[in-house]
Design an enzyme around this catalytic site. Structure first.
Site, mmCIF file in Angstrom:
data_model
loop_
_atom_site.group_PDB
_atom_site.id
_atom_site.type_symbol
_atom_site.label_atom_id
_atom_site.label_comp_id
_atom_site.label_asym_id
_atom_site.label_seq_id
_atom_site.Cartn_x
_atom_site.Cartn_y
_atom_site.Cartn_z
ATOM 1 N N ASP A 29 0.848 -1.191 0.000
ATOM 2 C CA ASP A 29 0.000 0.000 0.000
ATOM 3 C C ASP A 29 0.887 1.246 0.000
ATOM 4 O O ASP A 29 1.501 1.563 1.013
ATOM 5 C CB ASP A 29 -0.890 -0.035 1.252
ATOM 6 C CG ASP A 29 -1.992 0.997 1.214
ATOM 7 O OD1 ASP A 29 -2.092 1.734 0.227
ATOM 8 O OD2 ASP A 29 -2.754 1.056 2.199
ATOM 9 N N ASP A 30 0.973 1.918 -1.136
ATOM 10 C CA ASP A 30 1.760 3.167 -1.266
ATOM 11 C C ASP A 30 3.272 2.932 -1.382
ATOM 12 O O ASP A 30 4.052 3.835 -1.084
ATOM 13 C CB ASP A 30 1.550 4.146 -0.092
ATOM 14 C CG ASP A 30 0.139 4.691 0.031
ATOM 15 O OD1 ASP A 30 -0.729 4.299 -0.767
ATOM 16 O OD2 ASP A 30 -0.082 5.530 0.932
ATOM 17 N N CYS A 61 -5.618 4.042 -4.022
ATOM 18 C CA CYS A 61 -5.873 2.649 -3.651
ATOM 19 C C CYS A 61 -7.117 2.013 -4.246
ATOM 20 O O CYS A 61 -7.056 0.997 -4.945
ATOM 21 C CB CYS A 61 -5.959 2.633 -2.129
ATOM 22 S SG CYS A 61 -6.643 1.179 -1.423
ATOM 23 N N LYS A 119 -5.793 -5.517 3.624
ATOM 24 C CA LYS A 119 -6.586 -4.322 3.302
ATOM 25 C C LYS A 119 -7.614 -4.575 2.202
ATOM 26 O O LYS A 119 -7.281 -5.141 1.169
ATOM 27 C CB LYS A 119 -5.628 -3.202 2.881
ATOM 28 C CG LYS A 119 -6.334 -1.906 2.479
ATOM 29 C CD LYS A 119 -5.339 -0.803 2.163
ATOM 30 C CE LYS A 119 -6.060 0.441 1.675
ATOM 31 N NZ LYS A 119 -5.167 1.573 1.442
ATOM 32 N N HIS A 150 -10.767 -1.984 1.249
ATOM 33 C CA HIS A 150 -10.989 -0.643 0.694
ATOM 34 C C HIS A 150 -11.755 -0.617 -0.625
ATOM 35 O O HIS A 150 -11.483 0.199 -1.508
ATOM 36 C CB HIS A 150 -9.642 0.115 0.539
ATOM 37 C CG HIS A 150 -9.818 1.608 0.694
ATOM 38 N ND1 HIS A 150 -8.826 2.527 0.421
ATOM 39 C CD2 HIS A 150 -10.901 2.332 1.108
ATOM 40 C CE1 HIS A 150 -9.274 3.740 0.654
ATOM 41 N NE2 HIS A 150 -10.531 3.647 1.073
ATOM 42 N N SER A 177 -12.307 -14.373 4.036
ATOM 43 C CA SER A 177 -11.822 -12.989 4.090
ATOM 44 C C SER A 177 -11.501 -12.592 5.522
ATOM 45 O O SER A 177 -12.245 -12.920 6.455
ATOM 46 C CB SER A 177 -12.860 -12.028 3.503
ATOM 47 O OG SER A 177 -13.999 -11.934 4.336
ATOM 48 N N HIS A 201 1.439 2.711 4.091
ATOM 49 C CA HIS A 201 0.368 3.701 4.227
ATOM 50 C C HIS A 201 0.358 4.277 5.651
ATOM 51 O O HIS A 201 0.783 3.606 6.582
ATOM 52 C CB HIS A 201 -0.968 3.005 3.925
ATOM 53 C CG HIS A 201 -2.111 3.939 3.685
ATOM 54 N ND1 HIS A 201 -2.769 4.585 4.709
ATOM 55 C CD2 HIS A 201 -2.713 4.334 2.542
ATOM 56 C CE1 HIS A 201 -3.727 5.339 4.195
ATOM 57 N NE2 HIS A 201 -3.717 5.208 2.876
ATOM 58 N N ASP A 211 -0.233 -0.673 -4.800
ATOM 59 C CA ASP A 211 -1.478 -0.110 -5.356
ATOM 60 C C ASP A 211 -1.332 1.275 -5.943
ATOM 61 O O ASP A 211 -2.177 1.715 -6.718
ATOM 62 C CB ASP A 211 -2.586 -0.128 -4.288
ATOM 63 C CG ASP A 211 -2.305 0.824 -3.131
ATOM 64 O OD1 ASP A 211 -1.140 1.236 -2.933
ATOM 65 O OD2 ASP A 211 -3.266 1.145 -2.401
ATOM 66 N N ASN A 212 -0.278 1.972 -5.548
ATOM 67 C CA ASN A 212 -0.021 3.311 -6.113
ATOM 68 C C ASN A 212 1.358 3.759 -5.648
ATOM 69 O O ASN A 212 1.988 3.089 -4.832
ATOM 70 C CB ASN A 212 -1.102 4.334 -5.690
ATOM 71 C CG ASN A 212 -1.344 4.413 -4.197
ATOM 72 O OD1 ASN A 212 -2.366 3.955 -3.693
ATOM 73 N ND2 ASN A 212 -0.399 4.974 -3.472
ATOM 74 N N LYS A 242 2.126 9.452 -5.307
ATOM 75 C CA LYS A 242 0.709 9.119 -5.091
ATOM 76 C C LYS A 242 -0.143 10.327 -5.508
ATOM 77 O O LYS A 242 0.279 11.465 -5.324
ATOM 78 C CB LYS A 242 0.516 8.796 -3.611
ATOM 79 C CG LYS A 242 -0.891 8.432 -3.208
ATOM 80 C CD LYS A 242 -0.901 7.970 -1.750
ATOM 81 C CE LYS A 242 -2.313 7.629 -1.290
ATOM 82 N NZ LYS A 242 -2.333 7.120 0.088
HETATM 83 C C1 NG6 Z 1 -6.599 10.693 1.659
HETATM 84 C C2 NG6 Z 1 -5.987 10.775 3.039
HETATM 85 C C3 NG6 Z 1 -4.696 9.977 3.018
HETATM 86 C C4 NG6 Z 1 -4.965 8.568 2.568
HETATM 87 C C5 NG6 Z 1 -5.687 8.568 1.240
HETATM 88 C C6 NG6 Z 1 -6.092 7.210 0.777
HETATM 89 C C7 NG6 Z 1 -6.489 12.887 4.150
HETATM 90 C C8 NG6 Z 1 -6.075 14.276 4.408
HETATM 91 N N1 NG6 Z 1 -5.706 12.175 3.388
HETATM 92 O O1 NG6 Z 1 -7.808 11.395 1.638
HETATM 93 O O2 NG6 Z 1 -4.079 10.000 4.262
HETATM 94 O O3 NG6 Z 1 -5.735 7.900 3.518
HETATM 95 O O4 NG6 Z 1 -6.868 9.351 1.319
HETATM 96 O O5 NG6 Z 1 -4.986 6.454 0.477
HETATM 97 O O6 NG6 Z 1 -7.525 12.473 4.639
HETATM 98 S S1 NG6 Z 1 -5.158 5.172 -0.376
HETATM 99 O O7 NG6 Z 1 -3.816 4.626 -0.554
HETATM 100 O O8 NG6 Z 1 -6.002 4.291 0.371
HETATM 101 O O9 NG6 Z 1 -5.732 5.584 -1.643
HETATM 102 CA CA CA Z 2 -2.470 3.069 -1.480
#
Ligand code: NG6
Ligand code: CA
Length: 520
Positions: free
Chosen positions: A46-47, A86, A139, A141, A167, A282, A334-335, A364
């Site tokens: 993740d990230d 994500c 994860k 999501h 799961s 993440h 994922d990104n 990201k």
């Molecule tokens: C953003 C969040 C960031 C992260 C992202 C999702 C804020 C300010 N930032 O909105 O921290 O959670 O969403 O990340 O809320 S992801 O990898 O799941 O796409």
């Molecule tokens: Ca991510």
């Protein structure tokens, strides 16, 4: 009973037990012999950025376990997530469909409904039809339920309704409520006398928040992340109740590793598919005490070291169970990377010379390369020869390619069948691809990348990432200019027109309705 009858009875029992256990062993052996289909495991970070592993050029961070796999398998230098965030990337991975075809495929709150239609084809469903047992650990999501969710009853529909036999997940992200594990639709350790309530709009009366109660925080918020406080960490969204069910952030990696290990041990005698979705790196980055200080880069580096260790332990289990030669492992992220994603955690201060995106521009949330180009490799002991490929490949392609691997005829329009490339017997990848970042899209074809004009800031000042927004078209030759420093749109108008036409042929022209990226 006389003594001799007693002994005869004992001997009879002994023979019976021996015969029965031989039968049992035979059954297992038969299954293994019959099992021509390999197990499939997708390990998904993740990230994790392009430059974050030794095998991808990292020099400051040590990732020996991941490097061993990447260097022992097929490593892609042009491997892409479909998106720079994500939810859309995971949607593409599991459905083989471009996420921008689904307007709900965007960063979801913890209360969002499931965005995969239960009638839709998915990777685990396709594999199930071919006799696989399917599991997800980590994860999710992708939303849960179909509207209002009662966390105290069975949570459905969810992963089990879109193809997973098993799961064990976290609903959204580590920084979003509810901060509980959910196993087959049930919150783990839920006390019925302490029901869970979740709300993303308003707080529950009397509950502390990151905004109002800074004295309660062990990690401070930088932007967003100032709602409910769990384990001293302020989160996105409000939550009440469920005390006994709340996860311990520092134990999360061990918790999911143990479950991934248990899953493969339990299902090793028939083909299985495991989607092991790591939560690192993440935010909030909460390394276990064993890893604190391990990278010298603060929590962000420490959780990457932690994730690498988890992968190493997991591989040891596969090896000990004799599964490595019969298991295809796919690893990706994922990104792209983000350093400060909303908490003060020393990541910026301690980054030193580490370049999370390697040479790539952006990160990201970005339409530049670092948003979507990620570590991506396949490993299959004894079946994939070690190699490096520059061919272009997307996580979208796993659907059709894995279908080909398991003799399924299924495919989707957006997922290219590139099995030979994944197995290292061909070097032919995709010719073109649309990438997505927070509802905007861009296009890659051959050596070229084209980003249409988008309104909005060039840089998001909170995360300090160039998003790819500009008033004019951008055109880059990635072979000559991997850093995307020279916009050739004006000097090469013919190429630009070709690229626009090819992009619009896939994407259409109606994509100007973009959502504002809100990182409060
Ligand atoms: C953003 C969040 C960031 C992260 C992202 C999702 C804020 C300010 N930032 O909105 O921290 O959670 O969403 O990340 O809320 S992801 O990898 O799941 O796409
Ligand atoms: Ca991510």
């Amino acid at each position: 009973m006389t003594k001799s009858i007693y002994f005869e009875f004992l001997i009879f029992l002994f023979v019976l037990v021996t015969v029965m256990s031989c039968k049992e062993e035979k059954k297992v052996a038969d299954v293994q012999e019959e099992q021509t289909k390999p197990n499939i495991i997708i390990i998904y970070a993740d990230d994790l950025g392009y430059g974050e592993m030794g095998a991808y050029g990292a020099t400051e961070l040590k990732t020996p376990n991941l490097d061993k796999l990447a260097n022992g398998g097929m490593r892609f230098t042009n491997g892409y997530a479909s998106s720079a965030t994500c939810t859309p990337s995971r949607y593409a991975l599991l459905t083989g469909t471009y996420p921008w075809r689904n307007k709900n495929a965007k960063i979801l709150p913890g209360t969002a409904p499931l965005i995969i239609d239960t009638a839709q084809t998915t990777l685990p469903k396709m594999l199930k039809k071919q006799g696989y047992h399917t599991g997800i650990v980590g994860k999710w999501h992708l939303g849960l339920g179909s509207g209002y969710l009662n966390w105290n009853e069975r949570i459905t529909p969810g992963p089990n309704e879109v193809g997973f036999d098993y799961s064990h997940i976290l609903a959204a992200t580590q920084d979003r409520v509810p901060t509980v594990y959910i196993e087959n639709g049930h919150v783990v350790n839920l006390d019925p006398n302490d029901p869970i309530e979740v709300n993303y709009q308003t707080n529950f009366e009397g509950e502390p928040t990151g905004l109002k109660n800074p004295e309660m925080l062990k990690m401070k918020w930088h932007h967003g992340h100032n709602n409910s406080i769990v384990n001293g960490i302020p989160r996105i969204g409000f939550m009440k109740g469920g005390e006994a069910a709340k996860w311990v952030d520092e134990d999360m990696a061990d918790y999911f590793l143990a479950d991934a290990q248990a899953y493969v041990k339990k299902h090793k005698d028939a083909p299985f598919f495991l989607y092991y979705a790591l939560q690192q790196p993440h935010v909030p980055r909460t390394p276990n005490a064993r890893f604190v200080g391990s990278s010298g880069m603060g929590p962000r580096g420490d959780v990457i070291v932690e994730a690498d260790w988890m992968v190493g332990e997991f591989i040891k289990t596969l090896e000990a169970e004799g599964l490595l030669e019969n298991t295809l492992i796919v690893f990706s992220s994922d990104n792209g990377p983000v350093v400060n994603d909303g908490y003060y955690d020393d990541s910026e201060e301690k980054l030193g010379n580490h370049k999370p995106a390697g040479l790539l521009r952006g990160g990201k949330y970005s339409l530049f390369e670092a948003g979507t180009r990620v570590p991506f490799f396949t490993y299959w002991k004894g079946n994939i020869n070690p190699g490096v490929s520059d061919a272009m490949v997307s996580q979208l392609d796993l659907f059709s390619s894995l279908a080909a691997l398991v003799d399924s005829k299924e495919s989707t329009d957006d997922s290219e069948e590139l099995l030979d490339l994944f197995l290292g017997t061909s070097d032919i990848g995709r010719d073109e691809m649309v990438i997505e970042a927070t509802s905007r899209t861009a296009y890659r074809k051959g050596d070229w990348a084209m980003i249409p004009p988008y309104k909005g800031p060039a840089i998001n000042k909170f995360v300090k990432i160039e998003l790819g927004n500009a008033a004019d078209y951008q055109l880059y030759n990635l072979i000559e200019d991997i850093e995307q420093a020279n916009n050739l749109a004006k000097s090469n108008p013919e190429k630009l027109q070709d690229m626009i036409a090819a992009y619009e042929a896939i994407r259409g022209t109606g994509n100007m309705e973009i959502q504002k990226l809100e990182l409060k």
